[in-house]
Design a protein around this motif. Structure first.
Motif, PDB file in Angstrom:
ATOM      1  N   TRP A 150       0.860  -1.188   0.000  1.00 25.16           N
ATOM      2  CA  TRP A 150       0.000   0.000   0.000  1.00 25.16           C
ATOM      3  C   TRP A 150       0.904   1.249   0.000  1.00 25.16           C
ATOM      4  O   TRP A 150       2.091   1.170   0.296  1.00 25.16           O
ATOM      5  CB  TRP A 150      -0.938   0.023   1.208  1.00 25.16           C
ATOM      6  N   GLY A 151       0.318   2.356  -0.400  1.00 28.07           N
ATOM      7  CA  GLY A 151       1.076   3.595  -0.453  1.00 28.07           C
ATOM      8  C   GLY A 151       2.110   3.617  -1.558  1.00 28.07           C
ATOM      9  O   GLY A 151       3.102   4.349  -1.475  1.00 28.07           O
ATOM     10  N   VAL A 152       1.897   2.826  -2.600  1.00 23.04           N
ATOM     11  CA  VAL A 152       2.877   2.734  -3.684  1.00 23.04           C
ATOM     12  C   VAL A 152       2.711   3.922  -4.637  1.00 23.04           C
ATOM     13  O   VAL A 152       1.779   4.735  -4.513  1.00 23.04           O
ATOM     14  CB  VAL A 152       2.717   1.411  -4.468  1.00 23.04           C
ATOM     15  N   ASP A 153       3.605   3.995  -5.597  1.00 21.30           N
ATOM     16  CA  ASP A 153       3.543   5.055  -6.602  1.00 21.30           C
ATOM     17  C   ASP A 153       2.199   4.999  -7.340  1.00 21.30           C
ATOM     18  O   ASP A 153       1.658   3.919  -7.593  1.00 21.30           O
ATOM     19  CB  ASP A 153       4.699   4.875  -7.599  1.00 21.30           C
ATOM     20  N   ALA A 154       1.679   6.170  -7.660  1.00 22.67           N
ATOM     21  CA  ALA A 154       0.354   6.262  -8.295  1.00 22.67           C
ATOM     22  C   ALA A 154       0.263   5.466  -9.587  1.00 22.67           C
ATOM     23  O   ALA A 154      -0.804   4.938  -9.937  1.00 22.67           O
ATOM     24  CB  ALA A 154       0.017   7.732  -8.552  1.00 22.67           C
ATOM     25  N   ALA A 155       1.373   5.327 -10.293  1.00 24.55           N
ATOM     26  CA  ALA A 155       1.358   4.588 -11.561  1.00 24.55           C
ATOM     27  C   ALA A 155       1.100   3.097 -11.348  1.00 24.55           C
ATOM     28  O   ALA A 155       0.736   2.384 -12.296  1.00 24.55           O
ATOM     29  CB  ALA A 155       2.687   4.779 -12.284  1.00 24.55           C
ATOM     30  N   GLU A 185      -2.393  -2.181  -9.765  1.00 23.98           N
ATOM     31  CA  GLU A 185      -1.778  -3.513  -9.891  1.00 23.98           C
ATOM     32  C   GLU A 185      -2.411  -4.480  -8.883  1.00 23.98           C
ATOM     33  O   GLU A 185      -2.860  -4.068  -7.807  1.00 23.98           O
ATOM     34  CB  GLU A 185      -0.267  -3.432  -9.650  1.00 23.98           C
ATOM     35  N   PRO A 186      -2.468  -5.781  -9.208  1.00 19.49           N
ATOM     36  CA  PRO A 186      -3.145  -6.755  -8.327  1.00 19.49           C
ATOM     37  C   PRO A 186      -2.496  -6.924  -6.955  1.00 19.49           C
ATOM     38  O   PRO A 186      -3.149  -7.401  -6.023  1.00 19.49           O
ATOM     39  CB  PRO A 186      -3.070  -8.056  -9.138  1.00 19.49           C
ATOM     40  N   PHE A 187      -1.249  -6.530  -6.815  1.00 17.23           N
ATOM     41  CA  PHE A 187      -0.577  -6.684  -5.526  1.00 17.23           C
ATOM     42  C   PHE A 187      -0.805  -5.484  -4.600  1.00 17.23           C
ATOM     43  O   PHE A 187      -0.296  -5.468  -3.477  1.00 17.23           O
ATOM     44  CB  PHE A 187       0.930  -6.904  -5.727  1.00 17.23           C
ATOM     45  N   VAL A 188      -1.535  -4.489  -5.066  1.00 14.58           N
ATOM     46  CA  VAL A 188      -1.756  -3.271  -4.277  1.00 14.58           C
ATOM     47  C   VAL A 188      -3.058  -3.380  -3.494  1.00 14.58           C
ATOM     48  O   VAL A 188      -4.099  -3.769  -4.037  1.00 14.58           O
ATOM     49  CB  VAL A 188      -1.785  -2.020  -5.176  1.00 14.58           C
ATOM     50  N   LEU A 189      -2.985  -3.043  -2.220  1.00 24.98           N
ATOM     51  CA  LEU A 189      -4.163  -3.018  -1.357  1.00 24.98           C
ATOM     52  C   LEU A 189      -4.600  -1.558  -1.241  1.00 24.98           C
ATOM     53  O   LEU A 189      -3.959  -0.758  -0.559  1.00 24.98           O
ATOM     54  CB  LEU A 189      -3.798  -3.600   0.016  1.00 24.98           C
ATOM     55  N   ALA A 190      -5.695  -1.218  -1.931  1.00 25.41           N
ATOM     56  CA  ALA A 190      -6.124   0.181  -2.001  1.00 25.41           C
ATOM     57  C   ALA A 190      -6.529   0.727  -0.640  1.00 25.41           C
ATOM     58  O   ALA A 190      -6.249   1.884  -0.308  1.00 25.41           O
ATOM     59  CB  ALA A 190      -7.287   0.312  -2.990  1.00 25.41           C
ATOM     60  N   PHE A 234       4.681  -0.721   4.751  1.00 26.99           N
ATOM     61  CA  PHE A 234       4.047  -0.445   3.451  1.00 26.99           C
ATOM     62  C   PHE A 234       3.627  -1.735   2.766  1.00 26.99           C
ATOM     63  O   PHE A 234       3.236  -1.744   1.610  1.00 26.99           O
ATOM     64  CB  PHE A 234       4.989   0.352   2.539  1.00 26.99           C
ATOM     65  N   GLY A 235       3.705  -2.843   3.514  1.00 31.11           N
ATOM     66  CA  GLY A 235       3.293  -4.114   2.945  1.00 31.11           C
ATOM     67  C   GLY A 235       3.348  -5.234   3.962  1.00 31.11           C
ATOM     68  O   GLY A 235       3.847  -5.071   5.093  1.00 31.11           O
ATOM     69  N   LEU A 236       2.811  -6.370   3.566  1.00 30.23           N
ATOM     70  CA  LEU A 236       2.804  -7.551   4.420  1.00 30.23           C
ATOM     71  C   LEU A 236       3.039  -8.769   3.538  1.00 30.23           C
ATOM     72  O   LEU A 236       2.353  -8.966   2.533  1.00 30.23           O
ATOM     73  CB  LEU A 236       1.466  -7.679   5.143  1.00 30.23           C
ATOM     74  N   LEU A 237       4.025  -9.561   3.921  1.00 31.65           N
ATOM     75  CA  LEU A 237       4.350 -10.805   3.216  1.00 31.65           C
ATOM     76  C   LEU A 237       3.816 -11.962   4.048  1.00 31.65           C
ATOM     77  O   LEU A 237       4.135 -12.078   5.233  1.00 31.65           O
ATOM     78  CB  LEU A 237       5.867 -10.928   3.036  1.00 31.65           C
ATOM     79  N   MET A 238       3.027 -12.805   3.432  1.00 27.44           N
ATOM     80  CA  MET A 238       2.410 -13.937   4.121  1.00 27.44           C
ATOM     81  C   MET A 238       2.945 -15.256   3.571  1.00 27.44           C
ATOM     82  O   MET A 238       3.003 -15.451   2.363  1.00 27.44           O
ATOM     83  CB  MET A 238       0.894 -13.898   3.944  1.00 27.44           C
ATOM     84  N   LEU A 239       3.313 -16.152   4.464  1.00 30.16           N
ATOM     85  CA  LEU A 239       3.719 -17.512   4.103  1.00 30.16           C
ATOM     86  C   LEU A 239       2.754 -18.478   4.768  1.00 30.16           C
ATOM     87  O   LEU A 239       2.293 -18.239   5.892  1.00 30.16           O
ATOM     88  CB  LEU A 239       5.151 -17.795   4.597  1.00 30.16           C
ATOM     89  N   GLY A 240       2.442 -19.566   4.081  1.00 28.57           N
ATOM     90  CA  GLY A 240       1.508 -20.525   4.647  1.00 28.57           C
ATOM     91  C   GLY A 240       1.844 -21.948   4.257  1.00 28.57           C
ATOM     92  O   GLY A 240       2.602 -22.198   3.317  1.00 28.57           O
ATOM     93  N   SER A 241       1.268 -22.876   5.001  1.00 26.89           N
ATOM     94  CA  SER A 241       1.500 -24.294   4.721  1.00 26.89           C
ATOM     95  C   SER A 241       0.316 -25.119   5.212  1.00 26.89           C
ATOM     96  O   SER A 241      -0.278 -24.807   6.252  1.00 26.89           O
ATOM     97  CB  SER A 241       2.778 -24.772   5.417  1.00 26.89           C
TER      98      SER A 241
END
Length: 227
Positions: free
Chosen positions: A121-126, A130-135, A188-195
Motif C-alpha cells: 500500500w502507499g505505492v507510486d500512483a502509476a 496492480e493486483p498486488f496493491v491493497l487500495a 508499506f506491505g505484508l508478506l504472508m507464508l503458509g503451509s
C-alpha cells in the motif's frame, strides 16, 4: 560416608589417589585385581575394562555431537545458498510491476514454501491498480504496524491477510512478515507464508531468518514507493 580403618573415609582415599597419580603405576597389578560391576550386565569386570567402557561411551557421545554439528552446518549452508539465489533473482528483476510476483514465486521455489502472497500500500500512483496493491489497507496496515517481529503460528482465522493464501488448500500454519521502509515512514506491505502442515510455522519457532527475508523483500520493493 563410610569410614574404614583408623577413620579413613572414601573421600580421603579419592583425594589421595587424585594427588598421587603415579600410585597405579607403582601398583599396576591392582588395576587387574579390582573388580567392578559391568554397566551392561551382572558380571564383574576389571577397573581397566570399566575405564575402557567409559571411554568408548564418551567417544560415542562426542561422535554423536560431532555428527549433529556437521548436519547443522550442512543445513545452514543449504539455507545460505537458497537465500543467495533468492536475493540474486530479486536484485536482477528490472520491471517493478512484475517484481512482487517474482519475489513470491522465487521464495516458494527456493525455500519450498507451499503458499505465499504479499500486498503493498502507499505505492507510486502509476502502480495503484496492480493486483498486488491493497487500495484500502485499513486493519491490515494496523496489524503490520503492530508487528515488532514476524508472527508465526496456527491459522485460526483471526488474521485477515491469511485469506490471500487461499489456493484450494487450507493454510493450517502461517507466518506474517511486515515490510517496512524509512521512505514509507513505517509498514508499506505484508508478506504472508503458509503451509497445509500445521507444524511448519510454529508459534515458538525462531524468526531471525524471517526477519532477514522481510528486510531483503522490503529493500527490493521500496522502489515501488513514491519518489
Amino acid at each position: 560416608m563410610s569410614r574404614g580403618i583408623d577413620g579413613i573415609t572414601e573421600d580421603d582415599i579419592a583425594q589421595y589417589l587424585s594427588l598421587n597419580p603415579a600410585f597405579f603405576e607403582r601398583h599396576a597389578e591392582l588395576l587387574a585385581e579390582v573388580r567392578l560391576a559391568s554397566p551392561h550386565g551382572t558380571r564383574a569386570i576389571s577397573l581397566q575394562e570399566r575405564q575402557a567402557l567409559l571411554l568408548r561411551e564418551r567417544i560415542k557421545g562426542l561422535e554423536g555431537r560431532l555428527m549433529e554439528m556437521i548436519r547443522h552446518g550442512q543445513e545452514n549452508t543449504a539455507i545460505a545458498d537458497r537465500l543467495h539465489r533468492w536475493t540474486r533473482a530479486v536484485m536482477l528483476a528490472r520491471d517493478p510491476r512484475t517484481l512482487p510476483a517474482l519475489l513470491v514465486e522465487e521464495l516458494k521455489s527456493q525455500f519450498l514454501v507451499p503458499q505465499a502472497a504479499l500486498r503493498l500500500w502507499g505505492v507510486d500512483a502509476a502502480l495503484a491498480h496492480e493486483p498486488f496493491v491493497l487500495a484500502e489497507p485499513g486493519a491490515v496496515r494496523e496489524f503490520a504496524d503492530a508487528l515488532a517481529l514476524p508472527l508465526c503460528g496456527l491459522n485460526t482465522g483471526e488474521v485477515e491477510a491469511a485469506q490471500w493464501l487461499h489456493d484450494g488448500t487450507p493454510a493450517l500454519s502461517i507466518a506474517c512478515i511486515p515490510l517496512r521502509s524509512e521512505q514509507a515512514g513505517g509498514s508499506f506491505g505484508l508478506l504472508m507464508l503458509g503451509s497445509p502442515d500445521a507444524t511448519r510455522f510454529e508459534s515458538d519457532m525462531g524468526v531471525d531468518f524471517l526477519v532477514r527475508i522481510g528486510d531483503i523483500a522490503a529493500a527490493a520493493l521500496s522502489q515501488l514507493l513514491p519518489r
